[in-house]
Enzyme design. Structure first.
Site, mmCIF file in Angstrom:
data_model
loop_
_atom_site.group_PDB
_atom_site.id
_atom_site.type_symbol
_atom_site.label_atom_id
_atom_site.label_comp_id
_atom_site.label_asym_id
_atom_site.label_seq_id
_atom_site.Cartn_x
_atom_site.Cartn_y
_atom_site.Cartn_z
ATOM 1 N N ASN A 67 -8.975 -22.254 2.169
ATOM 2 C CA ASN A 67 -9.167 -22.684 3.563
ATOM 3 C C ASN A 67 -10.661 -22.746 3.844
ATOM 4 O O ASN A 67 -11.334 -21.718 3.783
ATOM 5 C CB ASN A 67 -8.518 -21.700 4.536
ATOM 6 C CG ASN A 67 -7.028 -21.560 4.292
ATOM 7 O OD1 ASN A 67 -6.312 -22.549 4.152
ATOM 8 N ND2 ASN A 67 -6.561 -20.332 4.203
ATOM 9 N N ILE A 90 0.842 -1.203 0.000
ATOM 10 C CA ILE A 90 0.000 0.000 0.000
ATOM 11 C C ILE A 90 0.878 1.256 0.000
ATOM 12 O O ILE A 90 0.600 2.219 -0.724
ATOM 13 C CB ILE A 90 -0.974 -0.024 1.206
ATOM 14 C CG1 ILE A 90 -1.924 -1.234 1.065
ATOM 15 C CG2 ILE A 90 -1.762 1.278 1.299
ATOM 16 C CD1 ILE A 90 -2.836 -1.493 2.254
ATOM 17 N N TYR A 137 -2.895 -9.842 16.027
ATOM 18 C CA TYR A 137 -2.868 -8.757 15.032
ATOM 19 C C TYR A 137 -4.053 -7.819 15.240
ATOM 20 O O TYR A 137 -3.909 -6.597 15.254
ATOM 21 C CB TYR A 137 -2.885 -9.345 13.618
ATOM 22 C CG TYR A 137 -3.057 -8.312 12.528
ATOM 23 C CD1 TYR A 137 -2.009 -7.453 12.186
ATOM 24 C CD2 TYR A 137 -4.264 -8.186 11.841
ATOM 25 C CE1 TYR A 137 -2.166 -6.492 11.193
ATOM 26 C CE2 TYR A 137 -4.423 -7.230 10.840
ATOM 27 C CZ TYR A 137 -3.376 -6.389 10.514
ATOM 28 O OH TYR A 137 -3.539 -5.441 9.531
ATOM 29 N N GLY A 155 8.611 -5.189 3.135
ATOM 30 C CA GLY A 155 8.675 -4.371 1.908
ATOM 31 C C GLY A 155 9.851 -4.761 1.045
ATOM 32 O O GLY A 155 10.734 -5.510 1.484
HETATM 33 N N1 LIG Z 1 -3.268 -5.280 2.724
HETATM 34 C C1 LIG Z 1 -4.387 -5.374 3.411
HETATM 35 O O1 LIG Z 1 -5.356 -6.004 2.985
HETATM 36 C C2 LIG Z 1 -4.515 -4.700 4.743
HETATM 37 C C3 LIG Z 1 -5.731 -4.851 5.459
HETATM 38 C C4 LIG Z 1 -5.868 -4.208 6.682
HETATM 39 C C5 LIG Z 1 -4.835 -3.427 7.181
HETATM 40 N N2 LIG Z 1 -3.660 -3.323 6.469
HETATM 41 C C6 LIG Z 1 -2.593 -2.491 7.033
HETATM 42 O O2 LIG Z 1 -2.111 -1.643 6.012
HETATM 43 C C7 LIG Z 1 -0.731 -1.376 6.225
HETATM 44 C C8 LIG Z 1 0.064 -1.669 4.954
HETATM 45 O O3 LIG Z 1 -0.115 -3.027 4.622
HETATM 46 P P1 LIG Z 1 0.457 -3.680 3.297
HETATM 47 O O4 LIG Z 1 -0.561 -4.625 2.802
HETATM 48 O O5 LIG Z 1 0.991 -2.636 2.395
HETATM 49 O O6 LIG Z 1 1.631 -4.552 3.908
HETATM 50 P P2 LIG Z 1 3.178 -4.627 3.508
HETATM 51 O O7 LIG Z 1 3.732 -5.717 4.368
HETATM 52 O O8 LIG Z 1 3.340 -4.734 2.052
HETATM 53 O O9 LIG Z 1 3.703 -3.217 3.983
HETATM 54 C C9 LIG Z 1 4.089 -2.923 5.307
HETATM 55 C C10 LIG Z 1 5.404 -2.177 5.239
HETATM 56 O O10 LIG Z 1 5.806 -1.820 6.568
HETATM 57 C C11 LIG Z 1 7.199 -2.057 6.663
HETATM 58 N N3 LIG Z 1 7.559 -2.274 8.055
HETATM 59 C C12 LIG Z 1 7.254 -3.357 8.823
HETATM 60 N N4 LIG Z 1 7.808 -3.235 10.029
HETATM 61 C C13 LIG Z 1 8.473 -2.053 10.045
HETATM 62 C C14 LIG Z 1 9.257 -1.388 11.003
HETATM 63 N N5 LIG Z 1 9.471 -1.928 12.226
HETATM 64 N N6 LIG Z 1 9.807 -0.197 10.686
HETATM 65 C C15 LIG Z 1 9.612 0.345 9.455
HETATM 66 N N7 LIG Z 1 8.885 -0.250 8.493
HETATM 67 C C16 LIG Z 1 8.320 -1.432 8.786
HETATM 68 C C17 LIG Z 1 7.443 -3.277 5.819
HETATM 69 O O11 LIG Z 1 8.801 -3.468 5.448
HETATM 70 C C18 LIG Z 1 6.525 -3.008 4.633
HETATM 71 O O12 LIG Z 1 7.196 -2.286 3.631
HETATM 72 C C19 LIG Z 1 -0.333 -2.201 7.432
HETATM 73 O O13 LIG Z 1 -0.413 -1.379 8.564
HETATM 74 C C20 LIG Z 1 -1.383 -3.278 7.499
HETATM 75 O O14 LIG Z 1 -1.564 -3.775 8.801
HETATM 76 C C21 LIG Z 1 -3.490 -3.939 5.270
#
Ligand SMILES: NC(=O)c1ccc[n+]([C@@H]2O[C@H](COP(=O)([O-])OP(=O)(O)OC[C@H]3O[C@@H](n4cnc5c(N)ncnc54)[C@H](O)[C@@H]3O)[C@@H](O)[C@H]2O)c1
Length: 334
Positions: A216, A23, A155, A47
């Site tokens: 699942n 995202i 989570y 990431g």
């Molecule tokens: N994708 C979905 O369907 C979804 C649904 C609900 C909530 N979210 C939330 O949206 C956000 C983005 O999700 P996403 O799908 O892009 O996931 P993603 O895993 O692709 O992105 C998360 C990013 O955060 C970075 N990150 C993790 N720990 C870190 C740290 N300690 N310090 C700095 N950076 C860190 C990761 O390297 C990654 O680039 C998250 O907060 C996730 O919980 C996503």
């Protein structure tokens, strides 16, 4: 995604945490295209460097390789920032069940660090990724922001705690916050690999390799799958709103329709078969239900429509077609 219609001022400097993730990179791309300066803070936990490679030559882009668990890093990332789009977290319910401590460190302590840094830097607004998992065991449908249940995973607890902290920071320190409860987001650059991959990219890569995807449960579980461009729109609308009633609250970010897993695989197969007809013949396997999974998820998006003028443009079919096209052009298959 073009932000021009939303009239987001290109002079604003935006910090995107988790900016190397799915995202985060999509938000970054849209903001850079709009002419904004973007700072990315990411530690590459999930990431990918390859996600941000195209941005590195853009003079408006600054990369900070660092961890939100370190307060000093958060402080320096927030310096001179107008707005924060906080995406950094460890996603995935199963990951949090396997390792609740790390999920909590990143998603709760890291979140708190970012709130403190945002408050100290006096940013205009802190918009953060919340989650539909906060609805937990609530069986009411569609999900309305005010009616939540008990969390079903570590989570989900972390994401709910984010909302509680944001609310307290708004009341105590006057920090403007908006939480966006994302519902199963999908689209370009979502990682198909690894044990914790989301269902859509995982199924896409399996089908492209003519491997049977495993559902699942019996395939009746349903989700409000949300295309990334709807999510970008909501993030920018959350930054733009000057309606006091719209701030310091949370919103569902979804399309407002649900699709069950069996239907999802059917759509994926038919869209992918346009590129490779053999995909029509790939069988589907049904496995056991997954711990912590809620059976059904459907959002009411009325609040976002009313208070933020959210108008999602991509239903699941339109979004899946674009996503499948992107994966076909970009996935490197072994
Ligand atoms: N994708 C979905 O369907 C979804 C649904 C609900 C909530 N979210 C939330 O949206 C956000 C983005 O999700 P996403 O799908 O892009 O996931 P993603 O895993 O692709 O992105 C998360 C990013 O955060 C970075 N990150 C993790 N720990 C870190 C740290 N300690 N310090 C700095 N950076 C860190 C990761 O390297 C990654 O680039 C998250 O907060 C996730 O919980 C996503």
């Amino acid at each position: 995604m073009d932000l021009k219609n939303l009239n987001f001022n290109s002079n604003f400097k935006v910090l995107v945490t988790g900016g190397a993730g799915f995202i985060g990179t999509n938000l970054t791309e849209a903001l850079l295209k709009n002419g904004n300066k973007v700072v990315c803070l990411d530690n590459y936990a999930t990431g990918k460097k390859e996600n941000i490679t195209p941005f590195l030559t853009n003079p408006n882009y600054t990369l900070i390789e660092g961890d939100i668990r370190e307060l000093a890093t958060c402080h320096s990332a927030c310096s001179g920032i107008d707005y924060i789009l906080h995406q950094a977290a460890l996603g995935s319910v199963p990951r949090s069940i396997n390792d609740p401590i790390t999920s909590n460190d990143v998603n709760v302590s890291g979140f708190l660090n970012m709130l403190v840094a945002a408050r100290d830097a006096k940013v205009k607004r802190f918009v953060y990724a919340a989650s539909s998992s906060t609805y937990g065991d609530s069986t009411s449908m569609p999900k309305v922001e005010d009616v939540i249940g008990k969390p079903l995973s570590p989570y989900a607890i972390t994401k709910y705690v984010n909302e509680l902290y944001a609310d307290v920071f708004a009341k105590t320190y006057g920090l403007e916050t908006i939480g966006l409860r994302y519902f199963n987001v999908f689209g370009r650059r979502q990682d198909p690999n690894g044990a914790y991959a989301a269902v859509i990219p995982k199924f896409v890569i399996q089908l492209l390799q003519h491997q049977s995807p495993t559902i699942n449960g019996d395939g009746s579980f349903s989700r409000d799958f949300t295309y990334i461009d709807n999510v970008i729109q909501m993030n920018v609308r959350a930054l733009l709103s000057d309606n006091i009633k719209a701030i310091n609250t949370v919103y569902n970010v979804a399309y407002g329709e649900r699709t069950n897993l069996k239907e999802l695989v059917g759509l994926l197969k038919s869209f992918l078969a346009e590129f490779d007809t053999k995909i029509n013949d790939v069988a589907i396997i049904y496995g056991p239900e997954r711990q912590g999974d809620v059976p059904h998820s459907l959002a009411s998006i009325d609040k976002a429509k009313q208070l933020l003028n959210y108008q999602p443009e991509f239903d699941i079919k339109k979004g899946l077609k674009e996503a499948v096209h992107w994966y076909w052009n970009n996935l490197k298959l072994n």
